[in-house]
Design a protein around this motif. Structure first.
Motif, PDB file in Angstrom:
ATOM      1  N   SER B 331       0.822  -1.201   0.000  1.00 36.61           N
ATOM      2  CA  SER B 331       0.000   0.000   0.000  1.00 36.61           C
ATOM      3  C   SER B 331       0.856   1.250   0.000  1.00 36.61           C
ATOM      4  O   SER B 331       0.477   2.270   0.547  1.00 36.61           O
ATOM      5  N   GLY B 333       1.929   2.666  -2.817  1.00 34.02           N
ATOM      6  CA  GLY B 333       1.777   3.382  -4.076  1.00 34.02           C
ATOM      7  C   GLY B 333       2.509   2.739  -5.236  1.00 34.02           C
ATOM      8  O   GLY B 333       2.630   3.325  -6.311  1.00 34.02           O
ATOM      9  N   THR B 336      -0.030   1.877  -7.987  1.00 35.46           N
ATOM     10  CA  THR B 336      -0.543   3.128  -8.548  1.00 35.46           C
ATOM     11  C   THR B 336       0.473   3.725  -9.511  1.00 35.46           C
ATOM     12  O   THR B 336       0.129   4.179 -10.601  1.00 35.46           O
ATOM     13  N   ALA B 462       8.847   2.054  -2.476  1.00 34.61           N
ATOM     14  CA  ALA B 462       7.753   2.743  -1.800  1.00 34.61           C
ATOM     15  C   ALA B 462       8.270   3.194  -0.444  1.00 34.61           C
ATOM     16  O   ALA B 462       8.854   2.416   0.302  1.00 34.61           O
ATOM     17  N   ARG B 470       2.910   5.821   5.271  1.00 31.64           N
ATOM     18  CA  ARG B 470       3.335   5.777   3.876  1.00 31.64           C
ATOM     19  C   ARG B 470       3.036   7.112   3.211  1.00 31.64           C
ATOM     20  O   ARG B 470       2.038   7.761   3.533  1.00 31.64           O
ATOM     21  N   PHE B 472       3.003   7.204  -0.209  1.00 28.95           N
ATOM     22  CA  PHE B 472       2.541   6.791  -1.542  1.00 28.95           C
ATOM     23  C   PHE B 472       3.433   7.334  -2.638  1.00 28.95           C
ATOM     24  O   PHE B 472       3.039   7.414  -3.784  1.00 28.95           O
ATOM     25  N   PRO B 501      -5.254   3.904  -1.148  1.00 28.93           N
ATOM     26  CA  PRO B 501      -4.452   4.717  -0.238  1.00 28.93           C
ATOM     27  C   PRO B 501      -5.248   5.867   0.371  1.00 28.93           C
ATOM     28  O   PRO B 501      -4.981   6.272   1.497  1.00 28.93           O
ATOM     29  N   ALA B 507      -2.786  12.218   1.746  1.00 23.54           N
ATOM     30  CA  ALA B 507      -1.520  12.297   1.039  1.00 23.54           C
ATOM     31  C   ALA B 507      -0.786  13.584   1.383  1.00 23.54           C
ATOM     32  O   ALA B 507      -1.369  14.563   1.807  1.00 23.54           O
TER      33      ALA B 507
END
Lengths: 519, 519
Positions: B331, B333, B336, B462, B470, B472, B501, B507
């Protein structure tokens, strides 16, 4: 029985099916017992499809004992397969079929002008077919005695005065009629027929105007009209007037038709009929070959040293190819004194298919046909026996065992050292102990007879029964027994790691990927 | 007449099948969200957008040509919509009027004529729009289109169309030319323009007999039927011509609608991305040889469209790197980023903008995805088998200069075996001049390339902050021997869904530029 031989002009037999003087070993009545077990009945039915008379049916089960008779047919096959002769002869047969359809159709036409046109067309098709075939045969490096003899016969026929006059006249009649062009003016019930004099095409004008918007091929909106099935009097009336507008063309056609009633030579008809045995087989295996599967011409002889490389079940392959599924090939080999293959291993792994393949190979070779595989040596045999236990019969256990025993006994009483036996799960309906005991007895007998056999069983110990017995196993992916490979091999499955084995199977190891993905 | 908005010299093949890997691309890159935003609920636009997006081109000139057209469209969306509307209307007309299939030629003719009438109205609309906006656009594509509308639909042409339609509407009595078929029946019916009525009368009076006539008696029904049958056959070709003209026009409008539709779909997407505050830019496509891939603030479009939270973009410099390996926290990123890379590549190669502040990337011959699948829906084989089968499918299709995105591939077996397969696959593809981005948690695999191919490999990881959260965002960093799955479980109470996320944590704003070893 079907009449096989015919005679050419000099009275000597002219047949594509048997070498001079040899007529095989007698006809087989009905379908033999092994046909269904080996799925050969399916193959024969497929081949006979679309055939006018059942020549395939009468020849397909008629095994030739004489290697010379087998070689005779193999040579015809080989000739047909060389270059494009197969397609050319197929086209010839197809065209003659149309000629005969014409001759049937014209019987029903009441109007003379119609009938004459149709008759002329039939002769033209016939001449085209015969002429084209002669050209193809001339260009082909024929090696079979049968086709060479027919080629010589055909050359003689074409060179005859009767034929060449007929052909020339047919051509000139055709071109005269093709030049006839007329106009029909219809206004209410009044019909006027005249010669065509260059009137402009109206549909072309319309299309031209809108052509600029066209992006691709256009759909066809023309309503489909069949010919003139009923031949109504109005169209006959019009044709009558056209004949008056073009008296020369139609008068000469009348005369032509009167003189060429019997144009179809019987020797041509006989060749066409016989060659269909070969064409039917080649037609049948065509999709199989197109899928990349090999066929070969086996050497047929001694029962020692039987082998076939990359071979497969022909009927199954035909089905799988049609469904777009892959076909697995197997190698089989019997060295020296080895006579009996005992197949064991997981179910659904291709055991039955392997057994069928062995039987099919020998039968197909015995009727002179190419067989599945890249190369093969197969045995001459006197009889082919099969016994296939059917799993769906398991319901009637006791009855089934008795039936099995009777069938196996019957086979082993009649078998000779020259026989071939294929037994599939012969005693599957009984307990392991019984199956082992009975199987061992049957195998003992076969070993004593020294005959060729394939014996499929779930009893592992039967596979190590003696020096003339070869053990083969069906294989599956080690960690995934649901996975079918349909490979049957002489040794037990090796211990390839599961993952790399699957990677190899999918062709995604380093080496395979380098081959598959350029540069 | 052509639109040529996607290629300067040819059409885009909208009816061509999607590339064989399209299902994987769409599901792995979650393109349904992207395409949905382009289509705005219009299934037709969805199909158009999908067809163009998945059939990317690697010709830099074509990409530039489309970028120019798209720039025009973004500046004048209303004009594009108006043109598109005319095509849509024209095709709706067709649905309304055009309903026949296999009726009589005369009803086909009358249906076709009323359809042609309707289409001419739309042609005049197009002409009017072309006149109005002749000077609006800067791109070669749109300028050429409007110019060709003015030229090909000029007043003279429109007058010719009117005249043709007039002739099709009024007819009485027909002249049909014929030839003799194989049975001497009339064939090749061609309707002739009957303007030469006088010469018909001449034929009746002067010179030798060149025409004969008769009248079908009033009560002869069969005769009358034959005549009307002949008339139908005569009109057949003209009806066909008119109907094909209708189709030509429809095919023109369809093509116009499709090509304009793609740009309209781009305008739709652009509006939504801008409204959500995402960066949008025209990418800078580079030749394959540059091995370029440098982006700033590159975002995954589908996530950007779905998420209500701010979406993190990545800055990556991978110019000259043929292998990018992404490791690190779950998780974090990784997927993504992988999707943003693949999506941007597809968008760039079909001439679209991308969701980034800048992107310069080499064009690839084709883009492939190989993502781990949550479930095995085949049920017949294990997961590794399924993964390797998909790999094999890619190997069937891929060619040098392609790009493959791997997401946790070959993880369905133990790490030793999985890494070995992964290593072999990656090595083989790199040697075949294929570019790879590989997301993996398998340290053995990642580290293997760190040891063997460090100079041509970019390692991203990551990022995990010191407090365990995180970002991301990916950072250039070598693979670590452990993954971070454990603490994610801890923090989310076992809720493991890597692709959400926005649910996990808000973020952070974009961070430092990441540099590859050779940058």
């Amino acid at each position: 029985m079907t009449r096989i031989a015919t005679h050419d002009a000099t009275g000597s037999p002219l047949t594509l099916l048997f070498p001079p003087g040899g007529y095989g070993d007698g006809a087989v009545e009905g379908v033999p017992a092994f046909a269904a077990d080996l799925n050969l009945d399916q193959a024969a039915a497929d081949m006979a499809k679309g055939q006018e008379d059942d020549l395939v049916g009468s020849l397909f089960y008629r095994q030739l004992r004489d290697p010379a008779a087998i070689a005779f047919r193999q040579q015809v096959f080989l000739d047909l397969e060389r270059g494009s002769l197969f397609q050319e002869v197929s086209a010839f047969v197809e065209q003659l079929r149309r000629v005969r359809a014409h001759l049937v159709a014209l019987q029903k036409m009441p109007d003379r002008h119609h009938r004459n046109g149709w008759h002329l067309d039939a002769v033209a098709l016939y001449c085209d077919a015969v002429r084209a075939l002669a050209g193809h045969l001339r260009a082909a490096p024929l090696e079979s005695g049968a086709l060479q003899a027919f080629r010589a016969h055909l050359e003689g026929y074409l060179a005859s005065a009767a034929y060449s006059e007929m052909e020339a006249e047919t051509r000139s009649q055709k071109s005269a009629l093709a030049a006839v062009r007329y106009c029909v003016r219809i206004h209410g019930t009044r019909v006027e027929v005249s010669r065509y004099e260059g009137e402009a095409d109206f549909s072309a004008e319309v299309l031209d105007t809108f052509e600029r918007f066209k992006q691709g091929a256009a759909k066809d909106y023309r309503v489909a009209y069949r010919g003139w099935p009923g031949m109504y009097h109005v169209s006959e009336q019009i044709l009558g007037l056209v004949a008056r507008l073009f008296p020369e063309e139609f008068g000469s056609l009348d005369d032509y038709c009167a003189r060429h009633q019997d144009f179809y030579d019987p020797s041509i008809r006989e060749f066409e009929r016989e060659v269909q045995f070969y064409l039917a087989y080649l037609e049948y295996v065509h999709p199989i070959r197109a899928a990349g599967l090999p066929l070969c011409y086996p050497e047929v002889g001694e029962r020692a040293g039987v082998f076939a490389l990359a071979t497969f079940d022909l009927a199954l392959a035909r089905k799988l190819v049609k469904e777009g599924k892959p076909v697995v090939t197997n190698d089989l080999r019997l060295d020296g004194a080895e006579r009996v293959i005992v197949v064991t291993g997981p179910n659904q792994g291709g055991k039955t298919t392997f057994a069928r393949t062995f039987g099919q190979l020998h039968h197909l070779a015995s009727i002179g046909c190419p067989v599945p595989g890249t190369a093969a040596h197969l045995a001459r045999f006197d009889r082919l026996f099969t016994h296939f236990g059917r799993e769906e019969d398991l319901g009637t256990m006791t009855g089934k065992l008795e039936e099995d025993l009777l069938a196996v006994r019957d086979i082993l009483l009649h078998a000779t050292p020259d026989s071939i036996v294929v037994m599939n799960e012969a005693f599957s309906s009984t307990a392991l102990h019984d199956a082992a005991f009975l199987g061992a007895r049957a195998l003992e007998k076969m070993v004593r007879l020294d005959l060729l056999a394939v014996y499929v069983t779930f009893v592992d110990e039967l596979a190590s029964f003696g020096p003339s017995i070869v053990s083969m196993v069906s294989t599956v992916v080690p960690d995934d027994p649901a996975q079918r490979t349909f490979k049957v091999v002489r040794a037990p499955a090796d211990g390839l790691a599961y993952a790399m084995a699957i990677a190899e199977k999918h062709g995604v190891t380093y080496g395979r990927l380098r081959e598959r993905v350029g540069p | 007449m052509k639109a040529h908005l996607l290629f300067e010299t040819r059409d885009h093949a909208f009816d061509a099948p999607l590339p064989p890997n399209h299902d994987d691309l769409v599901s792995d890159l979650e393109l349904t969200t992207l395409l949905g935003a382009m289509a705005q609920g219009d299934r037709y636009l969805y199909a158009v957008a999908q067809s163009v997006l998945l059939a990317g081109v690697d010709d830099l000139e074509v990409i530039g040509y489309r970028q120019a057209v798209l720039t025009d469209c973004l500046a004048h969306p209303d004009v594009v919509r108006d043109l598109y509307e005319v095509a849509v209307r024209a095709l709706e007309d067709k649905r309304g009027i055009w309903g026949f299939s296999s009726r009589s030629p005369s009803s086909i003719l009358s249906g076709a004529v009323s359809q042609l009438d309707a289409s001419v109205v739309r042609l005049r609309d197009l002409r009017r729009l072309a006149d109005q906006h002749a000077g609006t656009f800067a791109s070669v594509g749109l300028r050429t289109l409007l110019h060709s509308l003015q030229r090909d639909l000029d007043d003279d042409y429109l007058a010719t169309v009117d005249r043709n339609l007039e002739q099709l509407r009024f007819r009485s009595g027909e002249v049909i030319s014929m030839e003799l078929g194989p049975d001497n029946s009339g064939i090749n019916y061609v309707l002739r323009t009957s303007a030469d009525q006088r010469s018909w009368r001449d034929r009746l009076r002067i010179g030798p007999r060149r025409s004969y006539s008769f009248t079908v008696p009033p009560r002869d029904e069969a005769g009358a039927n034959t005549l009307s049958d002949m008339l139908s056959r005569g009109v057949n070709l003209v009806a066909n011509a008119a109907a094909q003209s209708v189709d030509h026009l429809a095919s023109y409008f369809r093509m116009l609608r499709a090509e304009l539709g793609f740009y309209l779909a781009c305008v739709n997407l652009h509006e939504q991305l801008v409204a959500r505050g995402h960066p949008v830019c025209m990418p800078d496509p580079a030749p394959w040889e540059d091995r370029a891939f440098t982006c700033t603030d590159l975002r995954d479009v589908s996530l950007a469209l779905r998420s209500d939270r701010p979406v993190v973009g990545n800055d990556v410099r991978a110019d000259g790197q043929t292998l990018v390996i992404v490791t690190g926290a779950n998780s974090g990123g990784k997927s993504t980023f992988l999707r943003s890379m693949g999506t941007a590549q597809l968008m760039m190669q079909c001439g679209m903008f991308v969701a980034a502040t800048s992107l310069r990337a080499s064009v690839a011959a084709a883009t492939f995805t190989h993502f781990i699948r949550e479930e095995d829906d085949t049920m017949t084989s294990g997961r590794l088998d399924e993964e390797l089968r998909r790999m094999s499918t890619i190997a069937d299709q891929i060619r040098p200069h392609s790009m493959v995105l791997f997401n946790e591939s070959f993880a369905a077996t133990n790490e030793r075996e999985g890494s070995e397969i992964g290593r072999q696959v990656v090595r083989a593809l790199l040697e075949a001049d294929v570019r790879i981005c590989f997301v993996t948690h398998q340290f053995d695999l990642a580290n293997g390339f760190r040891l063997s191919a460090a100079s041509s490999t970019l390692f991203l990881r990551a990022v995990r902050e010191d407090d365990g959260r995180r970002t991301f965002r990916l950072r250039v960093a070598d693979p670590l021997p452990t993954s971070f799955g454990e603490d994610l479980y801890r923090r989310m109470g076992g809720w493991l869904d890597e692709e959400q996320p926005e649910r996990a944590l808000p973020a952070e704003p974009a961070g430092a530029v990441l540099h590859g070893p050779s940058a």
